[in-house]
Write an enzyme that holds these catalytic residues in place. Structure first.
Site, short mmCIF file in Angstrom:
data_model
loop_
_atom_site.label_atom_id
_atom_site.label_comp_id
_atom_site.label_asym_id
_atom_site.label_seq_id
_atom_site.Cartn_x
_atom_site.Cartn_y
_atom_site.Cartn_z
N CYS A 133 -2.62 0.05 -1.47
CA CYS A 133 -1.98 0.70 -0.24
C CYS A 133 -0.29 0.35 -0.19
CB CYS A 133 -2.60 0.11 0.99
SG CYS A 133 -2.89 -1.69 1.04
N HIS A 253 1.42 -0.37 6.85
CA HIS A 253 2.23 -1.51 6.24
C HIS A 253 3.61 -0.80 6.48
CE1 HIS A 253 -1.30 -3.02 4.92
NE2 HIS A 253 -1.23 -2.64 3.74
#
Lengths: 351, 351
Positions: A133, A253
């Site tokens: 990710c 994130h």
């Protein structure tokens, strides 16, 4: 499986997990030509039902036979499951899009972020790996800069959400946060790494460890960012260093990325222009109106958001970026579905 | 004020604030030769009482006359109060230790982290500035490396606690966190900057803005780190860049610091050795036992904690550090009290 491949049988392995759920939802929203979906998970989830395109689909056990007739299988059930079952799926004629670290660095397996290296998909031997990710959103942001100016150095410090560690980590953050607000004792049983010996509270804290430590002092998460970036961008010699930190938020994130460009002529204005025209990127950058992305603002969206673009104070070819994206979508489910869609549209099912 | 200066009259301005409270507590713990303490604040706090060395001390109004007879005045009530009242205190014979940004970059004012440049204190003209919290812990960690190897580049990304924005920000994080856990609407009225137009939730989020934006696209917090580092370390040409991010934890700032050394011979082992022998630094670094500092582990402690020391993957003279310290103690109150103690011990009250 339809005769002329106009319609596809898709399987999702790990259908009850945080990413699996987003995969199902994203497949639905994307309206791909799917005539059958197999939702696979461990024995524990057998009999559960999940809605897909208005029908209730029963969760089945992820066993080799479950892949009979499957065209495309999206895996997100952990590396050991992928190692065991991805070859079984391939043997039965499926193309696997694997969202674990099991095959990412395998030279026979393309590692793909469609905005960067979509054409690598067609080199597959049955398995295509979905990157980590935190890597995906960074390379998506670096690619327009690489194309225009070349890049010769990357240093990244990450700010990563707990959902990257699964639904149980989301629950742990909620429970710990409530306990701390109540003045109660805090139990830490999962983060930073469930299988590691020590666990630390994540609520109202920051943990500079994501995944296990490697012999060189870097964590596996940091090494994933370093190695996967080079592979995806086809820049084996690119210097990349990373510091990965887990933080107390649920989704998305964020990354503080420093990048040095190869050629002169780069400027903040030109980089902003690149981002305005780059696929999958949304520029959110205006200090005058306090415009910049945050984990909360990116949640539930498929794009990679970039802001806080600044020239380094001393290095004229150095630039700082703040890159934010939903780790479950572009960081996982959406990138996997993009790969599946590309396979279908380009007819890359068989080599 | 005693005749022979064996004992001192100390004032704390901003005595009811987050930092002021820590200053009072730290002065008490440090057991300095204080025979009188004046606790000063705005009119709002008049009449409140605060305990000091077992006595109840009444809060008085911060007006010029309150500094009559004061030897050392610790200011932490905002830049405008310091600009107005610090000269009044100096005029009345006090030495001011100012924990605001009002005088930090004034060439006539020493900017001091005792572990780095204690001797600059004696050059004071009545005012000594306490650096910004995020700067203090970084230069404390950089100084042992600079001494041993010289440094020629610094890039930092910060992870900063809300208490740096005062008690109201701590309350805002608590309230927003509870609202989000309850599924209620979240009110954002203070962070990132109270006086700015837009406010964003900090609970379960990350805000890449601390203090107001400057014309160059950097925030004032980032420019403080950049400019103050050069001044404290007497390295006016040192390249420093910073990205400052506010995060949802209450106390302690963490920093991902990249530093390049000038001379060869540096290694992770040698840098660990330096930190083991450096004043005010605690090495917490062992990947084998998951040992590293976190905001929670540093809370309430005076030291600067360093861990995750790694050599850069590509640059042999580059090293990455994870630096954590209590922003209200070493980042503010304790550093100010250290300066006061140094003034007393070295008899630097008058030039």
């Amino acid at each position: 499986m339809s005769q002329n491949q106009q319609s596809y049988h898709v399987a999702v392995v790990g259908a009850t997990g945080a990413v699996g759920q987003k995969m199902i939802q994203t497949l639905e929203e994307q309206n791909l030509p799917i005539d059958k979906i197999s939702l696979l998970a461990s024995k524990r989830s057998l009999g559960k039902k999940v809605s897909f395109n208005g029908e209730e689909v029963e969760i089945k056990e992820a066993i080799p036979e479950a892949f009979e007739g499957v065209d495309i299988a999206l895996f997100s059930a952990g590396g050991s499951i992928s190692k065991k079952l991805a070859p079984e799926a391939v043997k039965r004629g499926a193309v696997v899009v694997d969202n674990t670290s099991a095959y990412r660095m395998d030279p026979e397996v393309p590692l793909v972020v469609p905005e960067v290296n979509e054409k690598d998909i067609k080199e597959h031997n049955g398995i295509i790996a979905n990157p980590n990710c935190s890597t995906i959103q960074m390379v998506a942001a670096l690619e327009p800069i690489r194309k225009a100016f070349g890049i010769n150095r990357v240093i990244v410090s990450t700010y990563q959400a707990v959902s990257g560690a699964g639904n149980a980590a989301v629950e742990e953050l909620k429970e710990q946060s409530q306990a701390l607000l109540n003045g109660d004792e805090v139990n830490a049983e999962l983060l930073p790494v469930k299988s590691d010996e020590k666990h630390y509270p994540i609520a109202f804290n920051a943990l500079p460890q994501i995944d296990v430590f490697q012999d060189n002092g870097y964590t596996f998460e940091e090494m994933k960012m370093i190695n996967e970036t080079k592979k995806i961008m086809h820049l084996n010699e690119l210097p990349v260093s990373a510091t990965c930190v887990r933080l107390p938020f649920f989704t998305s994130h964020a990354e503080s990325v420093y990048v040095e460009v190869e050629q002169g002529g780069a400027s903040v204005e030109k980089i902003k222009e690149l981002f305005q025209n780059a696929p999958g990127i949304v520029l959110e950058d205006d200090p005058n109106t306090q415009t910049y992305p945050t984990p909360l603002s990116a949640e539930g969206k498929r794009d990679v958001f970039v802001g806080r673009i600044r020239q380094d104070m001393d290095q004229s070819n150095g630039f700082h970026l703040w890159v934010v994206s939903d780790n479950l979508l572009k960081g996982a489910a959406w990138n996997s579905v993009q790969i599946a869609q590309s396979i279908i549209e380009n007819n890359w099912l068989k080599k």
